[in-house]
Design an enzyme around this catalytic site. Structure first.
Site, PDB file in Angstrom:
ATOM      1  N   ASP A  26      28.180  46.509  39.289  1.00  0.00           N
ATOM      2  CA  ASP A  26      29.419  45.508  39.428  1.00  0.00           C
ATOM      3  C   ASP A  26      30.295  45.761  38.240  1.00  0.00           C
ATOM      4  O   ASP A  26      29.858  46.079  37.089  1.00  0.00           O
ATOM      5  CB  ASP A  26      28.972  44.245  39.714  1.00  0.00           C
ATOM      6  CG  ASP A  26      30.244  43.400  40.331  1.00  0.00           C
ATOM      7  OD1 ASP A  26      30.958  43.763  40.967  1.00  0.00           O
ATOM      8  OD2 ASP A  26      30.314  42.122  39.643  1.00  0.00           O
ATOM      9  N   ASP A  28      33.774  43.532  37.691  1.00  0.00           N
ATOM     10  CA  ASP A  28      33.920  42.113  37.058  1.00  0.00           C
ATOM     11  C   ASP A  28      33.012  41.173  36.671  1.00  0.00           C
ATOM     12  O   ASP A  28      32.011  40.778  37.649  1.00  0.00           O
ATOM     13  CB  ASP A  28      34.726  41.305  38.351  1.00  0.00           C
ATOM     14  CG  ASP A  28      36.178  42.180  38.767  1.00  0.00           C
ATOM     15  OD1 ASP A  28      37.124  42.164  37.588  1.00  0.00           O
ATOM     16  OD2 ASP A  28      36.171  42.653  39.745  1.00  0.00           O
TER      17      ASP A  28
END
Length: 359
Positions: A26, A28
Site C-alpha cells: 500500500d 498512503d
C-alpha cells in the site's frame, strides 16, 4: 495462508523479503504520508529490491495515474516503473468494461487516475450526467478540492437508473496533517442522496486482488499495509500473508480488537520489518510469550503484560527490565487477545499494558 481464524502473529526464521517473492505495498500510510516518505521506507525498499524482491505498489487511491505515482516515488528516491503501480482505478475500470459495451460513456466523479484507466479499457470518460447514452457512473477519490457539485452530478445520473461503480470505500486517508475524509466518505454522500449501492472494486474486495495478480504475476506475495479493513482483509480474502505496519491509520489498540479477517500474519513498526525475520509467539504458563514479554488474559477482564523476571514469570529467563522490543510485547498481547476472542472481537481492557509498551 488459509481463511481459518488466526490466533497469533506468525513467526518467520527468514527475513520477509527472502521468504516472499513479491511485496504488494500500500502507499498512503505505508510508503508515504501527505506526499513525504515515511521514515525508513526508502532505505528498506531499496534493500529489499537489491536482494531480489519484486515490489508492486497497490493503492486504493484512484486520484493519480500509475505514471504520476511512479514519478512521485522516484522523486522520493524509490525508482519505480508505471507498470509496478496498481490502482483501484484500474480495477474498477476493468469491472465496468466487463459489463458495458466497448466505447461506452462513463461519468467520472474523481481525478485523472479514473480517466486514464477508463481509456485504457476502451471506455469514454465524460463529465456530465446529461450525456446521451451514459452507461455508468464511476466515483473515486478526487482530492480535497473536488467540488461538491460533482456529487450532485453523480446523483442525477444514478437516480435515473445509471449503474454506479466506486473505486473503493476507504472512509479516511492519512495525510501530512493527519487523517482526512477518503472516497468512502464521498460515496456515503451519494448513497444518502440516491439510496443506491455501488459496485466496489478496491481493497479488500476480489476485483482488486484479481487486478493485482494479473498485473504482477506474483507467486508468493506478501501484502504490506496499514489498514485492517482494506489491506489486511484483502489479504485474508485472497488467502495470502500480510504484514501490518504501524505507520498509518491502525494503532495497537485497534489491532488487539481485530476480528479474524483483520488479523495480519505479521506486525512491525515500519517497512524495516520487511528486512527482518519475525519472532515466535509461544504459549507460556497461562499466557503467551514473545521475546521477554508475557501477555495474560486475566479473570478480571484485563490483558496483563509481564516482563521476564517479574512475579508470575518464574522460568521465563532474563532479568526484570530486560524485556526488550515493545513490539514483542504487542505480539504477545495479540496472541492473548485473539485467542480469547476466537471468531469474535476481544473486549478485554489493554490500556495499561499498551501504555507500558509506549504504544
Amino acid at each position: 495462508m488459509t481463511r481459518q481464524s488466526r490466533t497469533s502473529p506468525a513467526a518467520s526464521e527468514q527475513s520477509l523479503h527472502q521468504a516472499y517473492d513479491t511485496a504488494l505495498l500500500d502507499l498512503d500510510g505505508v510508503v508515504y504520508a501527505g506526499g513525504a516518505a515515511i521514515a525508513y521506507a526508502v532505505e528498506s525498499l531499496a534493500t529489499a529490491r537489491a536482494d531480489g524482491m519484486h515490489l508492486a505498489y497497490v493503492t486504493n487511491n484512484a486520484l493519480r495515474t500509475p505514471d504520476a505515482v511512479a514519478e512521485h516515488l522516484g522523486e522520493l528516491g524509490i525508482p519505480t516503473e508505471a507498470a509496478e503501480v496498481i490502482t483501484s482505478a484500474q480495477a474498477v475500470a476493468r469491472l465496468i468494461a466487463e459489463q458495458v459495451e466497448p466505447g461506452s460513456k462513463v461519468l467520472v466523479i474523481g481525478g485523472d487516475g479514473l480517466r486514464v484507466a477508463l481509456r485504457e479499457r476502451g471506455l469514454v470518460p465524460v463529465e456530465s450526467a446529461e450525456e446521451e447514452g451514459l452507461a455508468a457512473v464511476v466515483q473515486g477519490y478526487g482530492g480535497p478540492d473536488l467540488p461538491w457539485g460533482r456529487f450532485a452530478e453523480a446523483s442525477y445520473a444514478i437516480n435515473r437508473g445509471v449503474p454506479w461503480f466506486a473505486s473503493n470505500t476507504d472512509l479516511t486517508i492519512p495525510g501530512a496533517r493527519g487523517i482526512a475524509p477518503g472516497n468512502g466518505a464521498a460515496v456515503e454522500v451519494v448513497r444518502i442522496a440516491t439510496g443506491a449501492e455501488p459496485q466496489v472494486a478496491g481493497k479488500p474486495l476480489p476485483p482488486m486482488h484479481r487486478e493485482t495478480v494479473l498485473r504482477t504475476g506474483a507467486e508468493r506475495p506478501l501484502v504490506v499495509g496499514d489498514r485492517l479493513d482494506t489491506d489486511i482483509e484483502g489479504a485474508f480474502n485472497g488467502e495470502v500473508d500480510s504484514l501490518l505496519v504501524l505507520t498509518g491509520v491502525t494503532d495497537a489498540e485497534q489491532l488487539l480488537r481485530a476480528e479474524p479477517r483483520h488479523r495480519p500474519t505479521y506486525v512491525d513498526r515500519d517497512l524495516r520489518g520487511l528486512l527482518a525475520g519475525q519472532p515466535e509467539v509461544e504459549p507460556f504458563a497461562e499466557g503467551f510469550r514473545c521475546g521477554g514479554w508475557t501477555a495474560v488474559a486475566t479473570n478480571g477482564g484485563v490483558l496483563e503484560l509481564r516482563e521476564a523476571g517479574e512475579a508470575g514469570e518464574a522460568g521465563a529467563g532474563g532479568e526484570a527490565g530486560e524485556a526488550g522490543d515493545p513490539l514483542d510485547g504487542l505480539r504477545a498481547l495479540c496472541a492473548a487477545a485473539w485467542t480469547v476472542a476466537g471468531d469474535g472481537v476481544c473486549t478485554l481492557d489493554a490500556a495499561k499494558a499498551l501504555a507500558r509498551l509506549g504504544l
